[in-house]
Write a protein that holds these residues in place. Structure first.
Motif, mmCIF file in Angstrom:
data_model
loop_
_atom_site.group_PDB
_atom_site.id
_atom_site.type_symbol
_atom_site.label_atom_id
_atom_site.label_comp_id
_atom_site.label_asym_id
_atom_site.label_seq_id
_atom_site.Cartn_x
_atom_site.Cartn_y
_atom_site.Cartn_z
ATOM 1 N N VAL A 41 0.841 -1.202 0.000
ATOM 2 C CA VAL A 41 0.000 0.000 0.000
ATOM 3 C C VAL A 41 0.874 1.249 0.000
ATOM 4 O O VAL A 41 0.603 2.208 -0.726
ATOM 5 N N VAL A 42 1.929 1.229 0.793
ATOM 6 C CA VAL A 42 2.836 2.374 0.873
ATOM 7 C C VAL A 42 3.588 2.545 -0.442
ATOM 8 O O VAL A 42 3.846 3.656 -0.889
ATOM 9 N N GLY A 43 3.930 1.441 -1.067
ATOM 10 C CA GLY A 43 4.678 1.503 -2.328
ATOM 11 C C GLY A 43 6.161 1.424 -2.070
ATOM 12 O O GLY A 43 6.654 0.443 -1.534
ATOM 13 N N ILE A 44 6.868 2.461 -2.395
ATOM 14 C CA ILE A 44 8.322 2.475 -2.241
ATOM 15 C C ILE A 44 8.667 3.052 -0.874
ATOM 16 O O ILE A 44 8.263 4.166 -0.543
ATOM 17 N N LEU A 45 9.393 2.291 -0.112
ATOM 18 C CA LEU A 45 9.869 2.776 1.186
ATOM 19 C C LEU A 45 11.264 3.352 0.973
ATOM 20 O O LEU A 45 12.139 2.677 0.431
ATOM 21 N N PRO A 46 11.492 4.595 1.363
ATOM 22 C CA PRO A 46 12.730 5.295 1.002
ATOM 23 C C PRO A 46 14.006 4.747 1.625
ATOM 24 O O PRO A 46 15.074 4.859 1.037
ATOM 25 N N ASN A 47 13.894 4.166 2.821
ATOM 26 C CA ASN A 47 15.116 3.669 3.464
ATOM 27 C C ASN A 47 14.739 2.609 4.508
ATOM 28 O O ASN A 47 13.575 2.320 4.727
ATOM 29 N N GLU A 48 15.762 2.052 5.118
ATOM 30 C CA GLU A 48 15.551 0.986 6.093
ATOM 31 C C GLU A 48 14.792 1.486 7.324
ATOM 32 O O GLU A 48 14.001 0.751 7.916
ATOM 33 N N ALA A 49 15.008 2.722 7.694
ATOM 34 C CA ALA A 49 14.306 3.286 8.852
ATOM 35 C C ALA A 49 12.794 3.327 8.609
ATOM 36 O O ALA A 49 12.004 3.100 9.527
ATOM 37 N N ALA A 50 12.387 3.600 7.376
ATOM 38 C CA ALA A 50 10.962 3.622 7.045
ATOM 39 C C ALA A 50 10.356 2.229 7.170
ATOM 40 O O ALA A 50 9.230 2.066 7.654
ATOM 41 N N VAL A 51 11.109 1.226 6.753
ATOM 42 C CA VAL A 51 10.649 -0.159 6.892
ATOM 43 C C VAL A 51 10.515 -0.508 8.369
ATOM 44 O O VAL A 51 9.519 -1.114 8.796
ATOM 45 N N THR A 52 11.498 -0.118 9.151
ATOM 46 C CA THR A 52 11.476 -0.393 10.585
ATOM 47 C C THR A 52 10.278 0.268 11.253
ATOM 48 O O THR A 52 9.609 -0.337 12.089
ATOM 49 N N ARG A 53 9.967 1.502 10.877
ATOM 50 C CA ARG A 53 8.801 2.205 11.444
ATOM 51 C C ARG A 53 7.505 1.508 11.064
ATOM 52 O O ARG A 53 6.614 1.341 11.892
ATOM 53 N N LEU A 54 7.393 1.079 9.798
ATOM 54 C CA LEU A 54 6.180 0.416 9.333
ATOM 55 C C LEU A 54 5.962 -0.903 10.068
ATOM 56 O O LEU A 54 4.879 -1.169 10.595
ATOM 57 N N VAL A 55 6.996 -1.717 10.121
ATOM 58 C CA VAL A 55 6.888 -3.018 10.801
ATOM 59 C C VAL A 55 6.698 -2.805 12.299
ATOM 60 O O VAL A 55 5.889 -3.498 12.929
ATOM 61 N N GLY A 56 7.382 -1.845 12.878
ATOM 62 C CA GLY A 56 7.228 -1.559 14.304
ATOM 63 C C GLY A 56 5.817 -1.131 14.653
ATOM 64 O O GLY A 56 5.253 -1.553 15.663
ATOM 65 N N ALA A 57 5.217 -0.299 13.803
ATOM 66 C CA ALA A 57 3.834 0.134 14.044
ATOM 67 C C ALA A 57 2.876 -1.043 13.972
ATOM 68 O O ALA A 57 1.953 -1.160 14.786
ATOM 69 N N LEU A 58 3.093 -1.932 13.018
ATOM 70 C CA LEU A 58 2.237 -3.109 12.894
ATOM 71 C C LEU A 58 2.406 -4.037 14.089
ATOM 72 O O LEU A 58 1.427 -4.551 14.631
ATOM 73 N N LEU A 59 3.638 -4.234 14.530
ATOM 74 C CA LEU A 59 3.876 -5.088 15.696
ATOM 75 C C LEU A 59 3.271 -4.483 16.962
ATOM 76 O O LEU A 59 2.719 -5.208 17.791
ATOM 77 N N LEU A 60 3.338 -3.183 17.091
ATOM 78 C CA LEU A 60 2.718 -2.514 18.225
ATOM 79 C C LEU A 60 1.204 -2.721 18.201
ATOM 80 O O LEU A 60 0.591 -3.022 19.230
ATOM 81 N N GLU A 61 0.614 -2.592 17.030
ATOM 82 C CA GLU A 61 -0.820 -2.816 16.885
ATOM 83 C C GLU A 61 -1.191 -4.252 17.268
ATOM 84 O O GLU A 61 -2.181 -4.489 17.968
ATOM 85 N N GLN A 62 -0.401 -5.215 16.816
ATOM 86 C CA GLN A 62 -0.652 -6.618 17.154
ATOM 87 C C GLN A 62 -0.472 -6.864 18.646
ATOM 88 O O GLN A 62 -1.207 -7.647 19.244
#
Length: 82
Positions: A41-62
């Motif tokens: 949905v996000v498309g292109i993630l600009p860097n590794e930190a963006a990936v970490t934030r996305l996965v971290g937010a999902l893990l927090l939600e879970q």
């Protein structure tokens, strides 16, 4: 396979009502699918930190969802003593 018997059958030590929740890898597969879906949905993630934030937010939600289920008694201490 004989060496892994204890690991494979570890779930049997839990109460019967809990076994259906921990028997399979479905929760892990669902989590991986959700990470994939949200990253597409996000498309292109600009860097590794963006990936970490996305996965971290999902893990927090879970994590919040897990504790909400836990507070309703699915894995509460009382049911674990049975």
């Amino acid at each position: 396979m004989d060496d892994a018997e204890a690991d494979v059958l570890a779930y049997i030590g839990f109460p019967a009502q809990h076994r259906t929740k921990i028997l399979s890898t479905n929760p892990l597969e669902r989590l991986n699918g959700e990470i994939k879906r949200r990253s597409e949905v996000v498309g292109i993630l600009p860097n590794e930190a963006a990936v970490t934030r996305l996965v971290g937010a999902l893990l927090l939600e879970q994590n919040v969802a897990y504790y909400m289920r836990r507070s309703r008694g699915i894995f509460c201490a009382t049911s674990m003593k049975r």
